[in-house]
Design a protein around this motif. Structure first.
Motif, PDB file in Angstrom:
ATOM      1  N   ALA A   1       0.810  -1.203   0.000  1.00 13.84           N
ATOM      2  CA  ALA A   1       0.000   0.000   0.000  1.00 13.84           C
ATOM      3  C   ALA A   1       0.850   1.261   0.000  1.00 13.84           C
ATOM      4  O   ALA A   1       0.328   2.349  -0.029  1.00 13.84           O
ATOM      5  CB  ALA A   1      -0.916   0.011   1.212  1.00 13.84           C
ATOM      6  N   LEU A   2       2.169   1.139   0.030  1.00 11.58           N
ATOM      7  CA  LEU A   2       3.032   2.300   0.049  1.00 11.58           C
ATOM      8  C   LEU A   2       2.951   3.064  -1.261  1.00 11.58           C
ATOM      9  O   LEU A   2       2.847   2.505  -2.337  1.00 11.58           O
ATOM     10  CB  LEU A   2       4.489   1.877   0.297  1.00 11.58           C
ATOM     11  N   SER A   3       3.029   4.374  -1.146  1.00  9.50           N
ATOM     12  CA  SER A   3       2.948   5.192  -2.341  1.00  9.50           C
ATOM     13  C   SER A   3       4.082   4.882  -3.308  1.00  9.50           C
ATOM     14  O   SER A   3       3.927   4.962  -4.526  1.00  9.50           O
ATOM     15  CB  SER A   3       2.980   6.674  -1.952  1.00  9.50           C
ATOM     16  N   SER A   4       5.267   4.520  -2.787  1.00 10.46           N
ATOM     17  CA  SER A   4       6.388   4.215  -3.673  1.00 10.46           C
ATOM     18  C   SER A   4       6.120   2.985  -4.519  1.00 10.46           C
ATOM     19  O   SER A   4       6.617   2.863  -5.639  1.00 10.46           O
ATOM     20  CB  SER A   4       7.662   4.017  -2.847  1.00 10.46           C
ATOM     21  N   ALA A   5       5.322   2.056  -3.980  1.00 13.29           N
ATOM     22  CA  ALA A   5       5.030   0.842  -4.731  1.00 13.29           C
ATOM     23  C   ALA A   5       4.090   1.108  -5.892  1.00 13.29           C
ATOM     24  O   ALA A   5       3.966   0.290  -6.800  1.00 13.29           O
ATOM     25  CB  ALA A   5       4.426  -0.207  -3.807  1.00 13.29           C
ATOM     26  N   ALA A   6       3.419   2.276  -5.869  1.00 13.59           N
ATOM     27  CA  ALA A   6       2.472   2.589  -6.934  1.00 13.59           C
ATOM     28  C   ALA A   6       3.182   2.759  -8.269  1.00 13.59           C
ATOM     29  O   ALA A   6       2.572   2.607  -9.333  1.00 13.59           O
ATOM     30  CB  ALA A   6       1.707   3.860  -6.579  1.00 13.59           C
ATOM     31  N   SER A   7       4.488   3.068  -8.256  1.00 12.32           N
ATOM     32  CA  SER A   7       5.241   3.249  -9.494  1.00 12.32           C
ATOM     33  C   SER A   7       6.274   2.147  -9.678  1.00 12.32           C
ATOM     34  O   SER A   7       7.293   2.351 -10.331  1.00 12.32           O
ATOM     35  CB  SER A   7       5.920   4.626  -9.491  1.00 12.32           C
ATOM     36  N   ALA A   8       6.034   0.985  -9.075  1.00 13.48           N
ATOM     37  CA  ALA A   8       6.979  -0.119  -9.176  1.00 13.48           C
ATOM     38  C   ALA A   8       7.212  -0.505 -10.630  1.00 13.48           C
ATOM     39  O   ALA A   8       6.301  -0.468 -11.459  1.00 13.48           O
ATOM     40  CB  ALA A   8       6.459  -1.323  -8.394  1.00 13.48           C
ATOM     41  N   VAL A   9       8.455  -0.887 -10.937  1.00  9.12           N
ATOM     42  CA  VAL A   9       8.849  -1.271 -12.290  1.00  9.12           C
ATOM     43  C   VAL A   9       8.967  -2.787 -12.359  1.00  9.12           C
ATOM     44  O   VAL A   9       9.703  -3.398 -11.576  1.00  9.12           O
ATOM     45  CB  VAL A   9      10.195  -0.621 -12.670  1.00  9.12           C
ATOM     46  N   GLN A  10       8.252  -3.401 -13.277  1.00  9.49           N
ATOM     47  CA  GLN A  10       8.343  -4.846 -13.454  1.00  9.49           C
ATOM     48  C   GLN A  10       9.649  -5.177 -14.164  1.00  9.49           C
ATOM     49  O   GLN A  10       9.919  -4.685 -15.252  1.00  9.49           O
ATOM     50  CB  GLN A  10       7.156  -5.362 -14.264  1.00  9.49           C
ATOM     51  N   VAL A  11      10.452  -6.012 -13.531  1.00  9.27           N
ATOM     52  CA  VAL A  11      11.756  -6.351 -14.092  1.00  9.27           C
ATOM     53  C   VAL A  11      11.813  -7.785 -14.595  1.00  9.27           C
ATOM     54  O   VAL A  11      12.772  -8.171 -15.262  1.00  9.27           O
ATOM     55  CB  VAL A  11      12.875  -6.116 -13.055  1.00  9.27           C
ATOM     56  N   TYR A  12      10.787  -8.589 -14.257  1.00 12.78           N
ATOM     57  CA  TYR A  12      10.781  -9.965 -14.732  1.00 12.78           C
ATOM     58  C   TYR A  12       9.354 -10.477 -14.842  1.00 12.78           C
ATOM     59  O   TYR A  12       8.513 -10.215 -13.983  1.00 12.78           O
ATOM     60  CB  TYR A  12      11.584 -10.877 -13.792  1.00 12.78           C
ATOM     61  N   HIS A  13       9.078 -11.217 -15.905  1.00 18.72           N
ATOM     62  CA  HIS A  13       7.788 -11.866 -16.093  1.00 18.72           C
ATOM     63  C   HIS A  13       8.001 -13.067 -17.013  1.00 18.72           C
ATOM     64  O   HIS A  13       8.730 -12.979 -18.003  1.00 18.72           O
ATOM     65  CB  HIS A  13       6.774 -10.911 -16.722  1.00 18.72           C
ATOM     66  N   ASP A  14       7.376 -14.192 -16.656  1.00 16.99           N
ATOM     67  CA  ASP A  14       7.476 -15.338 -17.542  1.00 16.99           C
ATOM     68  C   ASP A  14       6.095 -15.937 -17.786  1.00 16.99           C
ATOM     69  O   ASP A  14       5.107 -15.583 -17.135  1.00 16.99           O
ATOM     70  CB  ASP A  14       8.465 -16.378 -17.003  1.00 16.99           C
ATOM     71  N   GLU A  15       6.037 -16.867 -18.713  1.00 14.99           N
ATOM     72  CA  GLU A  15       4.768 -17.445 -19.126  1.00 14.99           C
ATOM     73  C   GLU A  15       4.159 -18.346 -18.063  1.00 14.99           C
ATOM     74  O   GLU A  15       2.985 -18.724 -18.153  1.00 14.99           O
ATOM     75  CB  GLU A  15       4.967 -18.238 -20.420  1.00 14.99           C
ATOM     76  N   ASN A  16       4.922 -18.691 -17.034  1.00 14.38           N
ATOM     77  CA  ASN A  16       4.412 -19.536 -15.959  1.00 14.38           C
ATOM     78  C   ASN A  16       3.722 -18.739 -14.844  1.00 14.38           C
ATOM     79  O   ASN A  16       3.300 -19.301 -13.840  1.00 14.38           O
ATOM     80  CB  ASN A  16       5.553 -20.358 -15.355  1.00 14.38           C
ATOM     81  N   GLY A  17       3.652 -17.409 -15.028  1.00 17.45           N
ATOM     82  CA  GLY A  17       2.947 -16.575 -14.064  1.00 17.45           C
ATOM     83  C   GLY A  17       3.797 -16.027 -12.947  1.00 17.45           C
ATOM     84  O   GLY A  17       3.268 -15.673 -11.878  1.00 17.45           O
ATOM     85  N   THR A  18       5.106 -15.921 -13.147  1.00 19.23           N
ATOM     86  CA  THR A  18       5.997 -15.338 -12.147  1.00 19.23           C
ATOM     87  C   THR A  18       6.305 -13.893 -12.503  1.00 19.23           C
ATOM     88  O   THR A  18       6.686 -13.596 -13.640  1.00 19.23           O
ATOM     89  CB  THR A  18       7.309 -16.128 -12.045  1.00 19.23           C
ATOM     90  N   ASP A  19       6.108 -12.993 -11.555  1.00 16.46           N
ATOM     91  CA  ASP A  19       6.380 -11.564 -11.742  1.00 16.46           C
ATOM     92  C   ASP A  19       7.295 -11.066 -10.630  1.00 16.46           C
ATOM     93  O   ASP A  19       7.162 -11.477  -9.473  1.00 16.46           O
ATOM     94  CB  ASP A  19       5.088 -10.744 -11.714  1.00 16.46           C
ATOM     95  N   LEU A  20       8.210 -10.156 -10.984  1.00 13.76           N
ATOM     96  CA  LEU A  20       9.095  -9.529 -10.023  1.00 13.76           C
ATOM     97  C   LEU A  20       9.165  -8.036 -10.333  1.00 13.76           C
ATOM     98  O   LEU A  20       9.456  -7.654 -11.469  1.00 13.76           O
ATOM     99  CB  LEU A  20      10.501 -10.136 -10.073  1.00 13.76           C
ATOM    100  N   SER A  21       8.873  -7.200  -9.342  1.00 14.00           N
ATOM    101  CA  SER A  21       8.915  -5.752  -9.511  1.00 14.00           C
ATOM    102  C   SER A  21       9.837  -5.134  -8.474  1.00 14.00           C
ATOM    103  O   SER A  21       9.992  -5.659  -7.364  1.00 14.00           O
ATOM    104  CB  SER A  21       7.510  -5.146  -9.377  1.00 14.00           C
ATOM    105  N   VAL A  22      10.446  -4.016  -8.846  1.00 10.05           N
ATOM    106  CA  VAL A  22      11.350  -3.279  -7.969  1.00 10.05           C
ATOM    107  C   VAL A  22      10.833  -1.851  -7.835  1.00 10.05           C
ATOM    108  O   VAL A  22      10.356  -1.259  -8.819  1.00 10.05           O
ATOM    109  CB  VAL A  22      12.784  -3.273  -8.534  1.00 10.05           C
ATOM    110  N   PHE A  23      10.902  -1.308  -6.642  1.00  8.70           N
ATOM    111  CA  PHE A  23      10.478   0.070  -6.417  1.00  8.70           C
ATOM    112  C   PHE A  23      11.370   0.677  -5.350  1.00  8.70           C
ATOM    113  O   PHE A  23      12.139  -0.015  -4.663  1.00  8.70           O
ATOM    114  CB  PHE A  23       9.004   0.136  -5.982  1.00  8.70           C
TER     115      PHE A  23
END
Length: 344
Positions: free
Chosen positions: A14-36
């Protein structure tokens, strides 16, 4: 400043900084990784409770959020955030703000384990709108705010949000001033729980109105004041960071072995214009046995967003009158800071 979104996890996401998180990884198996995160330079006066020497200081935060699909409607989730201040102010030490992992069951809610805000924050967060001032005319932060060793659950159905959290044993979670014996106590928690229920109107004439109640109880091992329980109620209207926003919350805290109780209330209100300029004002009072002041202040902030990533702000707090605790007739000091913050 925290912008709370009920459908997200209890705390960090819920942090405001997370609102602009950048997705750095995504694969077809449904794994996502974001950095903020964010990088900030701020000038603080010497009386600030957050500054050792005053002057210009740097501060940075870095966070990650991740999820992986387990089955239809079920994800594994993880969230972490860390903060470090300049070496001259806080020795360059990294502090963990959030660290939890668990399961997202889609419409059936999210269950996570680790360090985060208790369920009560869903209500307490109504008035947590400043960067560093305000938000201490109630007992939410007495045990440290973000607490380690928790089990946390939140679910949103329609306009309702239900949150619950359980606290496992932790030593030295906070300090409390025993008003009857006039001594400070270190608080060791043997067990505790918190629950909150809120409702948010999302259409019609009441669009933007939210109402909530909360309750928490803690078994404080070795505390001469006995177990603690707290009740809270609050209301807010508008959308923080987008036009008009105002909120008020009230809380009542009681220790089992003490003859009296503490009550507190806090109110905030302000407006954010489309031009990027915004202002916010706040007032708070907390008293022991109704008439003995523990906190009494007004706070304010002016801000300007050059773009969604860069904000310039100034905020301050002014104590109202003298306090009775922890030392009778205690003089209060004003404090202020000016900051430039880049969020990514």
């Amino acid at each position: 400043m925290k912008i709370f979104t009920p459908a997200l996890l209890i705390s960090g996401m819920a942090l405001s900084s997370a609102a602009s998180a950048v997705q750095v990884y995504h694969d077809e198996n449904g794994t996502d990784l974001s950095v903020f995160g964010r990088i900030e330079a701020r000038y603080m006066d010497k009386s600030s409770r957050l500054s050792h020497n005053g002057g210009l200081e740097g501060r940075s935060r870095l966070g990650i959020s991740a999820s992986s699909k387990i089955a239809s409607g079920v994800k594994a989730v993880a969230f972490g955030e860390w903060e470090v201040a300049s070496e001259t102010s806080q020795n360059g030490k990294w502090d963990t703000r959030y660290a939890y992992t668990g399961f997202d069951f889609s419409q059936y809610g999210t269950l996570v384990f680790g360090q985060g805000d208790s369920a009560r924050y869903i209500l307490a967060g109504y008035t947590d709108v400043f960067e560093d001032v305000g938000f201490h005319a109630q007992s939410y932060s007495m045990l440290g705010g973000r607490q380690e060793g928790q089990v946390m659950y939140v679910a949103a159905v329609g306009g309702y949000t239900l949150a619950a959290s359980m606290q496992t044993p932790v030593s030295g979670m906070g300090q409390y001033f025993d008003h009857d014996k006039m001594v400070w106590q270190d608080l060791d928690v043997k067990f505790g729980y918190a629950a909150a229920l809120t409702y948010n109107w999302t259409d019609g004439l009441l669009d933007g109105l939210a109402f909530g109640v909360s309750y928490d109880w803690y078994d404080l091992e070795h505390s001469e004041s006995g177990d603690r329980h707290d009740f809270g109620i609050g209301i807010s209207y508008g959308h923080l960071g987008d036009g008009f926003y105002t909120a008020v919350q009230y809380s009542k805290e009681k220790f089992k072995q003490e003859a009296h109780h503490s009550t507190g209330w806090e109110g905030v209100g302000g407006y954010t214009f489309e031009s990027g300029f915004g202002f916010m004002l706040g007032i708070g009072y907390q008293g022991y046995h109704l008439d003995r002041a523990e906190n009494s202040y007004i706070s304010g902030q002016l801000s300007y967003d050059f773009c969604p990533a860069l904000r310039l702000y100034g905020e301050g707090e002014l104590g109202l009158g003298r306090l009775d605790y922890p030392v009778k007739n205690t003089s209060q000091h004003s404090k202020y800071e000016i900051g430039l913050m880049y969020v990514f």
